[in-house]
Design a protein around this motif. Sequence first.
Motif, PDB file in Angstrom:
ATOM      1  N   LEU A  41       0.831  -1.205   0.000  1.00 11.81           N
ATOM      2  CA  LEU A  41       0.000   0.000   0.000  1.00 11.81           C
ATOM      3  C   LEU A  41       0.867   1.258   0.000  1.00 11.81           C
ATOM      4  N   ILE A  42       1.896   1.258   0.822  1.00 12.74           N
ATOM      5  CA  ILE A  42       2.817   2.398   0.886  1.00 12.74           C
ATOM      6  C   ILE A  42       3.457   2.640  -0.477  1.00 12.74           C
ATOM      7  N   HIS A  43       3.919   1.573  -1.109  1.00 13.44           N
ATOM      8  CA  HIS A  43       4.553   1.674  -2.434  1.00 13.44           C
ATOM      9  C   HIS A  43       3.542   2.129  -3.490  1.00 13.44           C
ATOM     10  N   GLU A  44       2.364   1.515  -3.479  1.00 13.69           N
ATOM     11  CA  GLU A  44       1.320   1.831  -4.455  1.00 13.69           C
ATOM     12  C   GLU A  44       0.927   3.304  -4.413  1.00 13.69           C
ATOM     13  N   LYS A  45       0.887   3.881  -3.228  1.00 16.14           N
ATOM     14  CA  LYS A  45       0.488   5.281  -3.067  1.00 16.14           C
ATOM     15  C   LYS A  45       1.673   6.241  -3.178  1.00 16.14           C
ATOM     16  N   GLY A  46       2.898   5.700  -3.339  1.00 20.57           N
ATOM     17  CA  GLY A  46       4.082   6.539  -3.470  1.00 20.57           C
ATOM     18  C   GLY A  46       4.430   7.293  -2.203  1.00 20.57           C
ATOM     19  N   LEU A  47       4.202   6.667  -1.052  1.00 18.09           N
ATOM     20  CA  LEU A  47       4.398   7.324   0.233  1.00 18.09           C
ATOM     21  C   LEU A  47       5.766   7.041   0.836  1.00 18.09           C
ATOM     22  N   THR A  48       6.218   7.953   1.657  1.00 17.97           N
ATOM     23  CA  THR A  48       7.396   7.753   2.490  1.00 17.97           C
ATOM     24  C   THR A  48       6.916   7.803   3.937  1.00 17.97           C
ATOM     25  N   ILE A  49       7.064   6.696   4.640  1.00 18.70           N
ATOM     26  CA  ILE A  49       6.657   6.638   6.038  1.00 18.70           C
ATOM     27  C   ILE A  49       7.858   7.017   6.891  1.00 18.70           C
ATOM     28  N   GLU A  50       7.687   8.019   7.749  1.00 22.04           N
ATOM     29  CA  GLU A  50       8.788   8.514   8.567  1.00 22.04           C
ATOM     30  C   GLU A  50       8.821   7.891   9.959  1.00 22.04           C
ATOM     31  N   ALA A  51       7.693   7.359  10.437  1.00 20.22           N
ATOM     32  CA  ALA A  51       7.667   6.760  11.774  1.00 20.22           C
ATOM     33  C   ALA A  51       6.443   5.865  11.912  1.00 20.22           C
ATOM     34  N   ILE A  52       6.568   4.897  12.800  1.00 18.85           N
ATOM     35  CA  ILE A  52       5.451   4.058  13.204  1.00 18.85           C
ATOM     36  C   ILE A  52       4.973   4.568  14.555  1.00 18.85           C
ATOM     37  N   LEU A  53       3.671   4.772  14.681  1.00 20.35           N
ATOM     38  CA  LEU A  53       3.075   5.241  15.928  1.00 20.35           C
ATOM     39  C   LEU A  53       2.141   4.160  16.456  1.00 20.35           C
ATOM     40  N   LEU A  54       2.204   3.907  17.746  1.00 25.14           N
ATOM     41  CA  LEU A  54       1.368   2.880  18.362  1.00 25.14           C
ATOM     42  C   LEU A  54       0.403   3.512  19.357  1.00 25.14           C
ATOM     43  N   THR A  55      -0.859   3.089  19.293  1.00 25.65           N
ATOM     44  CA  THR A  55      -1.859   3.608  20.224  1.00 25.65           C
ATOM     45  C   THR A  55      -1.858   2.837  21.533  1.00 25.65           C
ATOM     46  N   HIS A  56      -1.454   1.579  21.482  1.00 25.26           N
ATOM     47  CA  HIS A  56      -1.302   0.754  22.689  1.00 25.26           C
ATOM     48  C   HIS A  56      -0.578  -0.527  22.297  1.00 25.26           C
ATOM     49  N   GLY A  57      -0.189  -1.297  23.299  1.00 24.94           N
ATOM     50  CA  GLY A  57       0.723  -2.404  23.056  1.00 24.94           C
ATOM     51  C   GLY A  57       0.128  -3.779  22.904  1.00 24.94           C
ATOM     52  N   ASP A 129      -2.279  10.984  26.294  1.00 17.67           N
ATOM     53  CA  ASP A 129      -2.571   9.799  27.101  1.00 17.67           C
ATOM     54  C   ASP A 129      -4.081   9.596  27.173  1.00 17.67           C
ATOM     55  N   LEU A 130      -4.507   8.362  26.948  1.00 19.55           N
ATOM     56  CA  LEU A 130      -5.923   8.028  27.052  1.00 19.55           C
ATOM     57  C   LEU A 130      -6.062   6.575  27.511  1.00 19.55           C
ATOM     58  N   PRO A 131      -5.645   6.313  28.755  1.00 21.65           N
ATOM     59  CA  PRO A 131      -5.769   4.941  29.257  1.00 21.65           C
ATOM     60  C   PRO A 131      -7.231   4.537  29.369  1.00 21.65           C
ATOM     61  N   GLY A 132      -7.448   3.250  29.260  1.00 16.89           N
ATOM     62  CA  GLY A 132      -8.808   2.723  29.360  1.00 16.89           C
ATOM     63  C   GLY A 132      -8.789   1.274  28.932  1.00 16.89           C
ATOM     64  N   HIS A 133      -8.737   1.046  27.634  1.00 10.80           N
ATOM     65  CA  HIS A 133      -8.621  -0.315  27.103  1.00 10.80           C
ATOM     66  C   HIS A 133      -7.350  -0.968  27.630  1.00 10.80           C
ATOM     67  N   THR A 134      -6.286  -0.188  27.693  1.00 11.29           N
ATOM     68  CA  THR A 134      -5.023  -0.594  28.309  1.00 11.29           C
ATOM     69  C   THR A 134      -4.490   0.598  29.100  1.00 11.29           C
ATOM     70  N   ALA A 135      -3.588   0.326  30.016  1.00 11.78           N
ATOM     71  CA  ALA A 135      -3.002   1.403  30.824  1.00 11.78           C
ATOM     72  C   ALA A 135      -2.101   2.305  29.998  1.00 11.78           C
TER      73      ALA A 135
END
Length: 147
Positions: A41-57, A129-135
């Motif tokens: 998908l990244i290649h198809e759209k010609g994107l450069t991803i600079e970072a991965i962001l995680l909402t929880h673990g 910060d938005l704990p709830g589903h996980t701390a």
Amino acid sequence: MILQATVTKYITTNAYIYADNETKHGFLIDPGAQAGKLLELIHEKGLTIEAILLTHGHFDHIGAVNELQAVLQIPVYMGEKGMLYAENPVWNLSSQTEDPIVLKDVTYLADHAVIALKEKPSFQLELLDLPGHTADGVIYYTKEDGA
């Protein structure tokens, strides 16, 4: 631009790309599985991803991180309470699968940290910060798009 990709390994979840329309640089959020599909998908759209962001673990949000980080050579960010989940398969629930997950190269950010694109520093997300589903739960807010 916001792109949604449904990914599945053990359960179905969504990964998101938030990218600048002009530069086509952006962030990949919660890559839970199917690294190959996300890279395509990244290649198809010609994107450069600079970072991965995680909402929880939980495993269904971090499952493709190690593979993507190895290919893309980019940083991974999550909230400062995420270490226990990122580094412990019992906490991230992957110990219940065939593929226990341990993330080792993660930068933990404080509440209200701002993550900006190198290519366009005005394109930013604020970690809240938005704990709830996980701390360790967080959301990413963009003032520019009000989302």
